[in-house]
Design a protein around this motif. Structure first.
Motif, PDB file in Angstrom:
ATOM      1  N   GLU A   1     -38.428  19.128  72.117  1.00  0.00           N
ATOM      2  CA  GLU A   1     -38.956  19.195  70.789  1.00  0.00           C
ATOM      3  C   GLU A   1     -38.295  20.778  70.452  1.00  0.00           C
ATOM      4  N   GLN A   2     -38.266  21.710  71.464  1.00  0.00           N
ATOM      5  CA  GLN A   2     -37.572  22.994  71.199  1.00  0.00           C
ATOM      6  C   GLN A   2     -36.306  22.810  70.741  1.00  0.00           C
TER       7      GLN A   2
ATOM      8  N   GLU B   1     -36.401  21.499  66.994  1.00  0.00           N
ATOM      9  CA  GLU B   1     -36.889  22.736  66.156  1.00  0.00           C
ATOM     10  C   GLU B   1     -35.526  23.668  65.816  1.00  0.00           C
TER      11      GLU B   1
ATOM     12  N   LEU C   1     -32.524  29.765  72.109  1.00  0.00           N
ATOM     13  CA  LEU C   1     -33.717  29.331  72.610  1.00  0.00           C
ATOM     14  C   LEU C   1     -34.235  30.236  73.921  1.00  0.00           C
TER      15      LEU C   1
END
Length: 56
Positions: free
Chosen positions: A3-4, A7, A25
């Motif tokens: 999900e990161q 995103e 990230l």
């Protein structure tokens, strides 16, 4: 982690390489590579140009 990664790709608005996602990230490259592999298998990301990925 998946999900990161998704995103980060949404926020970038352009195709990103795994290295670029890792920097955005501030994550471990192995974790990002694992997430990329799973996302590719699921068909969630596609490669419009060599070594760059974007959301399908």
């Amino acid at each position: 982690m998946k999900e990161q990664v998704l995103e980060a790709m949404r926020n970038a608005g352009k195709p990103l390489s795994a290295g670029e996602v890792t920097k955005v990230l501030n994550a471990d490259r192995k974790e990002v590579d694992k997430a990329f592999a799973e996302l590719k298998k699921e068909g969630a990301i596609v490669s419009p140009v060599r070594c760059k990925w974007t959301i399908a």
